[in-house]
Design an enzyme around this catalytic site. Structure first.
Site, short mmCIF file in Angstrom:
data_model
loop_
_atom_site.label_atom_id
_atom_site.label_comp_id
_atom_site.label_asym_id
_atom_site.label_seq_id
_atom_site.Cartn_x
_atom_site.Cartn_y
_atom_site.Cartn_z
N HIS A 130 0.83 -1.20 0.00
CA HIS A 130 0.00 0.00 0.00
C HIS A 130 0.86 1.26 0.00
CE1 HIS A 130 -2.98 -2.79 2.16
NE2 HIS A 130 -3.58 -2.46 1.03
N GLN A 179 -17.92 -7.41 -0.76
CA GLN A 179 -17.02 -8.26 -1.55
C GLN A 179 -16.58 -9.50 -0.80
OE1 GLN A 179 -14.05 -4.93 -1.82
NE2 GLN A 179 -12.55 -6.59 -1.61
#
Length: 288
Positions: A37, A61
């Site tokens: 990230h 999800q």
């Protein structure tokens, strides 16, 4: 650094950025930030006036029986990392704001979502991904959005959504960041039981085996896939979720490696699902 939890405040901030013609980079995450990230954030900071990161564990999800409840949530550490990197905006909405009562609308990309993770996790997984990313694009209104190559299918699906729905967003896909031993960085890595950690490299080793076989002029996709599957299944405690050799543009399976291909797979070990992939062609480049 601004921490924004209200979607209306985020919309007002986006309108202000647009009025100032400030270019904004967005790094969508589910938190539990790691070096992968951070590499996306650094890329965004180098290419935009403002960088925003979203921290939102998206419930839509996760399919029934998946790890939504146990997914790592490290909000305080994420804030520390964001501040250390000089983030401009951290967008941290609640599920109730992102999905209002009686919500009935979703976004789905067909075709590209059928294979690979779509086979094992179902169409609902990608529908959850594209729906939340579309919402984030509408709220943040980024100039560019940054995704990692580790989630190669997801990145391609989002690129397709952006093209098909005319989002004015450039999708930037950045290289996989790995741990020292080669394991692709993932927030889920911290959930791998210690006794399984070294064995979690089985998928990585299988992909490198496939790459080396192509280097040695083995181009038959069936034989390549069989060799890679056998490498993984040497460990009877590893569940092979998927392993395919596909076109990096269409994600359709190939019979012969006569052009650049994406070799991608997923395994489950110690109750944790891990994914990885490499790009390789008959004459190179051979990614590692």
């Amino acid at each position: 650094m601004r921490i924004i939890e209200d979607i209306h405040e985020m919309r007002r901030e986006a309108e202000d950025m647009a009025a100032r013609r400030a270019e904004c980079g967005l790094v969508p995450t589910m938190g539990a930030l790691h070096e992968g990230h951070l590499s996306l954030i650094e890329r965004s900071k180098a290419e935009n006036d403002i960088t925003a990161i979203s921290v939102f564990v998206n419930p839509t999800q996760f399919m029934p029986g998946e790890d939504y409840d146990s997914y790592p949530r490290t909000w305080e550490k994420d804030l520390e990392a964001a501040e250390r990197l000089g983030m401009d905006i951290v967008f941290h909405p609640s599920a109730e704001q992102m999905y209002p009562p009686r919500a009935q609308t979703s976004v789905q990309v067909h075709g590209l979502t059928r294979g690979l993770c779509g086979m094992s996790r179902g169409q609902g997984y990608f529908r959850g991904v594209t729906t939340v990313v579309a919402k984030l694009f509408n709220l943040v209104r980024p100039t560019r959005a940054y995704f990692g190559q580790k989630d190669a299918q997801q990145a391609l699906v989002i690129q397709r959504m952006v093209i098909d729905l005319n989002f004015p967003v450039e999708i930037v896909v950045c290289p996989i960041v790995r741990e020292e031993d080669g394991l692709a960085l993932s927030s889920r890595n911290r959930n791998i039981p210690p006794e399984y950690r070294d064995r979690a490299l089985a998928l990585r080793e299988a992909l490198l085996l496939g790459r080396d076989l192509i280097r040695d002029k083995e181009y038959d996709a069936f034989r390549l896939a069989t060799a890679m599957q056998e490498r993984i299944l040497q460990d009877d405690e590893i569940e092979l979720d998927c392993l395919d050799i596909v076109s990096p543009e269409t994600l359709e399976e190939v019979e012969k490696v006569d052009d650049l291909v994406l070799m991608a797979g997923a395994i489950k070990i110690g109750g944790v699902r891990l994914i990885d992939n490499i790009l390789v062609g008959p004459d190179g480049p051979w990614s590692d």
